[in-house]
Write a protein that holds these residues in place. Structure first.
Motif, PDB file in Angstrom:
ATOM      1  N   GLU A  67      54.765  66.883 -41.251  1.00 59.61           N
ATOM      2  CA  GLU A  67      54.004  66.832 -42.510  1.00 59.61           C
ATOM      3  C   GLU A  67      52.655  67.557 -42.440  1.00 59.61           C
ATOM      4  N   ARG A  68      52.271  68.019 -41.270  1.00 59.71           N
ATOM      5  CA  ARG A  68      50.929  68.586 -41.085  1.00 59.71           C
ATOM      6  C   ARG A  68      50.713  69.904 -41.817  1.00 59.71           C
ATOM      7  N   GLU A  69      51.762  70.689 -41.966  1.00 63.96           N
ATOM      8  CA  GLU A  69      51.615  72.018 -42.565  1.00 63.96           C
ATOM      9  C   GLU A  69      50.989  71.956 -43.961  1.00 63.96           C
ATOM     10  N   ASN A  70      51.392  70.989 -44.754  1.00 67.57           N
ATOM     11  CA  ASN A  70      50.822  70.849 -46.104  1.00 67.57           C
ATOM     12  C   ASN A  70      49.317  70.577 -46.052  1.00 67.57           C
ATOM     13  N   TYR A  71      48.922  69.755 -45.088  1.00 66.59           N
ATOM     14  CA  TYR A  71      47.493  69.466 -44.918  1.00 66.59           C
ATOM     15  C   TYR A  71      46.736  70.716 -44.471  1.00 66.59           C
ATOM     16  N   PHE A  72      47.332  71.469 -43.569  1.00 65.32           N
ATOM     17  CA  PHE A  72      46.690  72.686 -43.064  1.00 65.32           C
ATOM     18  C   PHE A  72      46.485  73.713 -44.182  1.00 65.32           C
ATOM     19  N   LYS A  73      47.462  73.820 -45.071  1.00 66.04           N
ATOM     20  CA  LYS A  73      47.345  74.743 -46.213  1.00 66.04           C
ATOM     21  C   LYS A  73      46.208  74.318 -47.142  1.00 66.04           C
ATOM     22  N   LYS A  74      46.092  73.011 -47.360  1.00 63.71           N
ATOM     23  CA  LYS A  74      45.024  72.492 -48.219  1.00 63.71           C
ATOM     24  C   LYS A  74      43.654  72.747 -47.586  1.00 63.71           C
ATOM     25  N   ILE A  75      43.565  72.586 -46.270  1.00 67.50           N
ATOM     26  CA  ILE A  75      42.314  72.850 -45.547  1.00 67.50           C
ATOM     27  C   ILE A  75      41.907  74.314 -45.707  1.00 67.50           C
ATOM     28  N   GLU A  76      42.884  75.203 -45.631  1.00 64.06           N
ATOM     29  CA  GLU A  76      42.635  76.636 -45.791  1.00 64.06           C
ATOM     30  C   GLU A  76      42.062  76.925 -47.177  1.00 64.06           C
ATOM     31  N   GLU A  77      42.638  76.284 -48.193  1.00 65.85           N
ATOM     32  CA  GLU A  77      42.183  76.470 -49.576  1.00 65.85           C
ATOM     33  C   GLU A  77      40.762  75.942 -49.764  1.00 65.85           C
ATOM     34  N   LEU A  78      40.492  74.775 -49.201  1.00 61.50           N
ATOM     35  CA  LEU A  78      39.165  74.168 -49.343  1.00 61.50           C
ATOM     36  C   LEU A  78      38.090  74.987 -48.634  1.00 61.50           C
ATOM     37  N   GLU A  79      38.432  75.532 -47.472  1.00 62.50           N
ATOM     38  CA  GLU A  79      37.471  76.379 -46.748  1.00 62.50           C
ATOM     39  C   GLU A  79      37.126  77.610 -47.568  1.00 62.50           C
TER      40      GLU A  79
ATOM     41  N   VAL B 178      37.191  77.796 -50.855  1.00 66.30           N
ATOM     42  CA  VAL B 178      36.360  77.322 -51.975  1.00 66.30           C
ATOM     43  C   VAL B 178      34.901  77.206 -51.530  1.00 66.30           C
ATOM     44  N   ILE B 179      34.676  76.616 -50.372  1.00 73.50           N
ATOM     45  CA  ILE B 179      33.311  76.442 -49.855  1.00 73.50           C
ATOM     46  C   ILE B 179      32.662  77.796 -49.564  1.00 73.50           C
ATOM     47  N   GLU B 180      33.455  78.723 -49.065  1.00 72.03           N
ATOM     48  CA  GLU B 180      32.945  80.075 -48.802  1.00 72.03           C
ATOM     49  C   GLU B 180      32.498  80.745 -50.100  1.00 72.03           C
ATOM     50  N   GLU B 181      33.263  80.535 -51.159  1.00 74.54           N
ATOM     51  CA  GLU B 181      32.923  81.100 -52.469  1.00 74.54           C
ATOM     52  C   GLU B 181      31.652  80.460 -53.033  1.00 74.54           C
ATOM     53  N   ILE B 182      31.500  79.152 -52.838  1.00 75.48           N
ATOM     54  CA  ILE B 182      30.288  78.453 -53.292  1.00 75.48           C
ATOM     55  C   ILE B 182      29.065  78.991 -52.542  1.00 75.48           C
ATOM     56  N   THR B 183      29.219  79.231 -51.248  1.00 74.20           N
ATOM     57  CA  THR B 183      28.135  79.818 -50.449  1.00 74.20           C
ATOM     58  C   THR B 183      27.743  81.179 -50.999  1.00 74.20           C
ATOM     59  N   HIS B 184      28.740  81.988 -51.339  1.00 68.49           N
ATOM     60  CA  HIS B 184      28.498  83.316 -51.905  1.00 68.49           C
ATOM     61  C   HIS B 184      27.753  83.210 -53.240  1.00 68.49           C
ATOM     62  N   LYS B 185      28.181  82.287 -54.089  1.00 64.75           N
ATOM     63  CA  LYS B 185      27.526  82.086 -55.393  1.00 64.75           C
ATOM     64  C   LYS B 185      26.065  81.669 -55.213  1.00 64.75           C
ATOM     65  N   THR B 186      25.817  80.812 -54.233  1.00 62.65           N
ATOM     66  CA  THR B 186      24.450  80.354 -53.975  1.00 62.65           C
ATOM     67  C   THR B 186      23.558  81.512 -53.549  1.00 62.65           C
ATOM     68  N   HIS B 187      24.080  82.375 -52.698  1.00 62.25           N
ATOM     69  CA  HIS B 187      23.314  83.549 -52.261  1.00 62.25           C
ATOM     70  C   HIS B 187      23.022  84.473 -53.441  1.00 62.25           C
ATOM     71  N   LEU B 188      23.981  84.598 -54.360  1.00 61.17           N
ATOM     72  CA  LEU B 188      23.765  85.415 -55.554  1.00 61.17           C
ATOM     73  C   LEU B 188      22.662  84.814 -56.420  1.00 61.17           C
ATOM     74  N   GLU B 189      22.683  83.488 -56.581  1.00 57.66           N
ATOM     75  CA  GLU B 189      21.648  82.817 -57.379  1.00 57.66           C
ATOM     76  C   GLU B 189      20.266  82.993 -56.740  1.00 57.66           C
TER      77      GLU B 189
END
Length: 214
Positions: free
Chosen positions: A45-57, A59-70
């Motif tokens: 069952e771990r693969e589904n969790y790993f995929k979600k972790i990849e997606e969340l990472e 998202v956080i990277e994009e938020i960091t980018h947006k903050t730098h733009l602001e």
């Protein structure tokens, strides 16, 4: 009322940076929760969790980018620009190392999850939750004690993670005979321990903000 408090009163209500901080901390906590669930789930069952972790990472990277733009667009910021940069970078670093530990488990096909790995994911989850508490209190700068207390808890959790890591590595070298497994577990444990170090880096930035506004 101190000069800092007067300044904060005069600065327009921030509608850009704090929502980004909160989004980053919320997604960071969710990532840490998902990782903790992954190491407590059956291997199939771990693969589904790993995929979600990849997606969340991502998202956080994009938020960091947006903050730098602001930061590049806005002259007035809720607190020092270098602290804003350091805060989002530290949270992004936590996400990177948590994601890195999941990637190593996935890449190296780690079948048996040790108690130490579970314990470190639990510690990192608690630290990320405390980051969320501090970020929520950061908005109005009135709950400085809440932020300071959360930072103290994060620092204690980081020390706890160091102890768990040291014992785990010692146990691996003492009891594991397969060189490949030694490398696998050491890599995963190192990434988790580094994540707790970066949680402490978040706390250090928050403590700096508290000092400047107290």
């Amino acid at each position: 009322m101190s000069i800092n408090n007067i300044f904060q009163f005069l600065v327009p209500k921030d509608k850009k940076f704090f929502p980004l901080f909160e989004q980053a901390s919320q997604n960071l906590t969710l990532l840490a929760e998902t990782l903790h669930e992954a190491v407590n789930a059956p291997k199939a069952e771990r693969e589904n969790y790993f995929k979600k972790i990849e997606e969340l990472e991502a998202v956080i990277e994009e938020i960091t980018h947006k903050t730098h733009l602001e930061l590049s667009r806005n002259f007035i910021t809720p607190f020092d620009r270098e602290d804003i940069h350091a805060l989002v970078k530290a949270m992004d670093d936590v996400a990177d190392y948590l994601h890195g530990s999941a990637s190593r488990m996935r890449l190296y096909q780690v079948e048996k999850i040790t108690k130490s790995i579970r314990k470190l994911t639990e510690i990192n989850l608690e630290a990320c939750q405390q980051i969320g508490v501090a970020i929520s209190a950061l908005k109005d700068m009135k709950n400085l004690k809440v932020i300071a207390d959360a930072c103290k808890k994060i620092n204690k959790l980081e020390s706890k993670a160091d102890n768990v890591f040291d014992k785990a590595v010692s146990d691996i070298f003492e009891n594991e005979t397969d060189a490949k497994n030694i490398i696998k577990y050491k890599e995963v444990l190192s990434a988790l321990e580094s994540a707790s170090d970066k949680c402490k880096s978040v706390a250090n930035v928050l403590e700096s903000v508290v000092v400047k506004h107290s």
